[in-house]
Enzyme design. Structure first.
Site, PDB file in Angstrom:
ATOM      1  N   ASP A   1      21.071 120.978  45.093  1.00 33.45           N
ATOM      2  CA  ASP A   1      21.415 119.676  45.686  1.00 33.45           C
ATOM      3  C   ASP A   1      20.659 119.584  47.014  1.00 33.45           C
ATOM      4  OD1 ASP A   1      22.897 117.233  46.172  1.00 33.45           O
ATOM      5  OD2 ASP A   1      24.195 118.328  47.531  1.00 33.45           O
ATOM      6  N   SER A   2      20.811 118.435  47.680  1.00 33.64           N
ATOM      7  CA  SER A   2      20.186 118.287  48.995  1.00 33.64           C
ATOM      8  C   SER A   2      20.910 119.136  50.047  1.00 33.64           C
ATOM      9  CB  SER A   2      20.232 116.822  49.423  1.00 33.64           C
ATOM     10  OG  SER A   2      21.576 116.383  49.495  1.00 33.64           O
TER      11      SER A   2
HETATM   12  N1  DGL Z   1      24.688 114.845  46.738  1.00 34.29           N
HETATM   13  C1  DGL Z   1      23.563 114.038  46.378  1.00 34.29           C
HETATM   14  C2  DGL Z   1      23.860 113.045  45.297  1.00 34.29           C
HETATM   15  O1  DGL Z   1      24.671 113.372  44.443  1.00 34.29           O
HETATM   16  C3  DGL Z   1      22.641 113.582  47.472  1.00 34.29           C
HETATM   17  C4  DGL Z   1      23.212 112.984  48.697  1.00 34.29           C
HETATM   18  C5  DGL Z   1      22.112 112.812  49.723  1.00 34.29           C
HETATM   19  O2  DGL Z   1      21.495 113.818  50.078  1.00 34.29           O
HETATM   20  O3  DGL Z   1      21.832 111.655  50.087  1.00 34.29           O
HETATM   21  O4  DGL Z   1      23.281 111.986  45.212  1.00 34.29           O
END
Ligand code: DGL
Length: 266
Positions: A9-10
């Site tokens: 993930d980010s």
């Molecule tokens: N948790 C991520 C998602 O499900 C990314 C959130 C982000 O970094 O903007 O989209």
């Protein structure tokens, strides 16, 4: 089969998915990658998200991962098809399809709302997939771009977060929904506040458990489940050290976790 499952993930959002996977599959090893150097993903172009996802998945495959879970809706929306082609030898799991399947079976002639990052909303991936699976459903959506950075900074379960959440959820397109999909893996951390806004009259769906169950079923089908009797080893990698990642990962997995900085962008 002691090869790890790769999860990315980010930032901290995918930890909600990693936690659900570790509960569904306690003996599995996993490597988690949080791309803290590039968060938030939600306002980046799809070209950037594809580039980050390719590099992270190559890193995870280089660590001999037997499957990759894209624990991020934005990356699932923009990079799933590309990663499937890039790594044909291992299963690639996204967080969107299992959730779409869950709600398109459960609801009929109703309205299922979506809140997510700008990137996921702009891709229209949820309305497209849900309507394809069940055309009786209407799928209003609204972008909630402040939420992921807010949560990443540790702002949840307080007055500030509740005010921001209330303001987003008052959007007129979310009136008269029967269910709301938290279409960002950061959002399970604010699930109680969202439920509170709807006074528990709307089902608030987070993908973590649904995706963990799907991962278990798929690995079993592909005979990739670990035969270990002991608890799985968990490795956490980040592309840039942040205090909030360390605090949240310890909150989720306890003090014993090992946090490694992997500067894959240098
Ligand atoms: N948790 C991520 C998602 O499900 C990314 C959130 C982000 O970094 O903007 O989209």
């Amino acid at each position: 089969m002691d090869r790890p499952i790769g999860i990315f993930d980010s930032g901290i959002g995918g930890l909600t998915v990693a936690k659900a996977i570790s509960e569904a599959l306690p003996n599995e090893n996993f490597i988690y990658f949080g791309d803290t150097a590039h968060l938030p993903y939600g306002d980046k172009s799809k070209e950037s998200i594809r580039l980050y996802s390719k590099r992270i998945s190559d890193f995870l495959v280089g660590k001999d991962c037997k499957a990759i879970v894209i624990a991020c809706n934005t990356a699932s929306a923009h990079a799933y098809e590309i990663l499937k082609k890039r790594h044909p030898a291992i299963p690639i799991i996204n967080v969107i399809d299992p959730t779409v399947k869950y709600c398109s079976k459960k609801y009929h002639d109703q309205s299922v709302g979506i809140i997510a990052t700008k990137g996921t909303i702009k891709s229209r991936i949820y309305p497209r997939k849900i309507k394809k699976a069940n055309e009786t459903l209407s799928v209003p959506q609204t972008a909630t771009p402040l939420l992921a950075p807010m949560i990443e900074e540790g702002f949840f379960n307080n007055n500030i977060s509740q005010t921001i959440i209330n303001s987003y959820l008052s959007a007129k397109q979310l009136k008269s929904i029967s269910a709301l999909i938290l279409a960002c893996t950061h959002y399970p951390l604010i699930k109680p506040e969202v439920e509170n806004f709807f006074k528990n009259k709307v089902e608030v769906i987070d993908s973590a458990t649904v995706v963990a169950e799907y991962t278990k079923t798929l690995l079993k089908k592909k005979k990739l489940l670990s035969k270990r009797k002991k608890e799985g080893k968990k490795v956490f990698c980040i592309s840039d050290y942040t205090l909030s990642f360390e605090a949240t990962s310890r909150l989720f997995f306890g003090e014993k976790i090992k946090l490694e900085e992997e500067r894959i962008w240098d």
